[in-house]
Motif scaffolding. Sequence first.
Motif, mmCIF file in Angstrom:
data_model
loop_
_atom_site.group_PDB
_atom_site.id
_atom_site.type_symbol
_atom_site.label_atom_id
_atom_site.label_comp_id
_atom_site.label_asym_id
_atom_site.label_seq_id
_atom_site.Cartn_x
_atom_site.Cartn_y
_atom_site.Cartn_z
ATOM 1 N N UNK A 184 -5.675 2.093 -15.003
ATOM 2 C CA UNK A 184 -6.157 2.001 -16.380
ATOM 3 C C UNK A 184 -7.162 3.134 -16.570
ATOM 4 N N UNK A 185 -7.673 3.267 -17.791
ATOM 5 C CA UNK A 185 -8.526 4.421 -18.050
ATOM 6 C C UNK A 185 -9.914 4.304 -17.460
ATOM 7 N N UNK A 186 -10.537 3.126 -17.562
ATOM 8 C CA UNK A 186 -11.886 3.035 -17.004
ATOM 9 C C UNK A 186 -11.902 2.021 -15.872
ATOM 10 N N UNK A 187 -12.942 2.157 -15.040
ATOM 11 C CA UNK A 187 -13.110 1.307 -13.854
ATOM 12 C C UNK A 187 -11.865 1.323 -12.973
ATOM 13 N N UNK A 188 -11.271 2.493 -12.837
ATOM 14 C CA UNK A 188 -10.074 2.596 -11.993
ATOM 15 C C UNK A 188 -10.355 3.542 -10.835
ATOM 16 N N UNK A 189 -9.805 3.213 -9.678
ATOM 17 C CA UNK A 189 -9.855 4.126 -8.545
ATOM 18 C C UNK A 189 -8.618 5.018 -8.659
ATOM 19 N N UNK A 251 -0.481 15.193 1.895
ATOM 20 C CA UNK A 251 0.143 14.184 2.773
ATOM 21 C C UNK A 251 -0.040 12.803 2.131
ATOM 22 N N UNK A 252 0.616 12.577 0.974
ATOM 23 C CA UNK A 252 0.395 11.300 0.282
ATOM 24 C C UNK A 252 0.846 10.113 1.131
ATOM 25 N N UNK A 253 0.129 9.016 0.990
ATOM 26 C CA UNK A 253 0.509 7.801 1.733
ATOM 27 C C UNK A 253 0.748 6.662 0.736
ATOM 28 N N UNK A 254 1.420 5.617 1.222
ATOM 29 C CA UNK A 254 1.568 4.405 0.411
ATOM 30 C C UNK A 254 0.466 3.440 0.813
ATOM 31 N N UNK A 255 -0.191 2.841 -0.179
ATOM 32 C CA UNK A 255 -1.196 1.819 0.110
ATOM 33 C C UNK A 255 -1.196 0.804 -1.024
ATOM 34 N N UNK A 256 -2.213 -0.038 -1.083
ATOM 35 C CA UNK A 256 -2.176 -1.103 -2.090
ATOM 36 C C UNK A 256 -2.255 -0.585 -3.533
ATOM 37 N N UNK A 257 -2.708 0.661 -3.709
ATOM 38 C CA UNK A 257 -2.835 1.176 -5.088
ATOM 39 C C UNK A 257 -1.573 1.847 -5.594
#
Length: 277
Positions: A184-189, A251-257
């Motif tokens: 989302x636009x704010x409060x997002x990592x 080196x992108x990884x897959x994670x919870x985000x």
Amino acid sequence: MKFIKPKNIENLYETLDDVGNQYLLAGGTDINVQIKNGTIRKPNIIYINHIQELTGIEENNDSILIGSTTSFKDIIESKSIKKYIPFMHNSLQNFASPLIQTTATIGGNIANGSPTADVIPILLALDAKLMICSKSTTREVFLKDFFTGYKQNVIMKNELITKILISKRAEHKYQTFYKKVGSRNSLAIAKVAVAGVKKVTKEKITDIKIAVGSLNEYPRRLFKVEEYVTGKTLIEIDFEKVEELLNLEITPISDLRSDKEYRYHVCVNLIRTFLNE
Ligand SMILES: Cc1cc2nc3c(=O)[nH]c(=O)nc-3n(C[C@H](O)[C@H](O)[C@H](O)COP(=O)(O)OP(=O)(O)OC[C@H]3O[C@@H](n4cnc5c(N)ncnc54)[C@H](O)[C@@H]3O)c2cc1C
């Protein structure tokens, strides 16, 4: 575990020399979470947010100097930053929430060294330097040379970051780009972040810096892509070659985000957009 509040900067440096397993507490928005979840065990905490010499924004003829414990709120509201580095002012608008902006510091964001740290790609694109000091030494280190691995950096046990130095470049001659992609636009990592600064003279790219976040173990510059596109006009750039070089640098990884395919494609699209602009 001890909590130490040094009386002044001299006392802070002496404390850094004396205490073991120490962590600095500036805003505390990262370290308090890490203590609570057990990532950091039995730390000796040295509080630094009250040390006058470490806070505030100054300017000299060539540079803007940001004290390491300056909060993001103060940076976003700074007239000097708005005037000389509007790119930084604009890019930080979506940093966390107003509450975190008031507490979180720029030095903490850098030293914590998260791959997702918002300010690092922005400062890398601006080719910022860090002033790192101990009781008896002062050195300047380019941010591009600061990280050595995941949450690892060149700071020694008795040192801390005191200031961040950014050149007062004629920004109107440069095109700037920043995109943080989150849920989302704010409060997002950030799932992916791309920051860029480029100068185009007679249709050729004559100076370019591109930095990415959330795509490696720490945010970094894309030196190979920068080198390839420098000196070229847009029609001379082969985007397949850009992708080939990008593959060597991220080196992108897959994670919870997010997953690595999504991260990869978003990064390619953002870099293409920046180069095309
Ligand atoms: C709800 C929430 C939302 C957030 N949203 C975002 C976001 O949108 N974007 C983002 O990038 N981050 C975000 N963060 C992470 C965090 O707020 C930032 O990384 C912040 O800038 C850290 O600064 P601090 O002063 O709180 O650091 P602290 O927690 O005080 O310290 C962090 C680390 O840095 C070290 N350190 C601090 N100052 C120095 C110094 N001067 N020299 C050397 N080492 C130092 C400490 O020892 C510690 O290891 C969020 C955190 C929370 C809790």
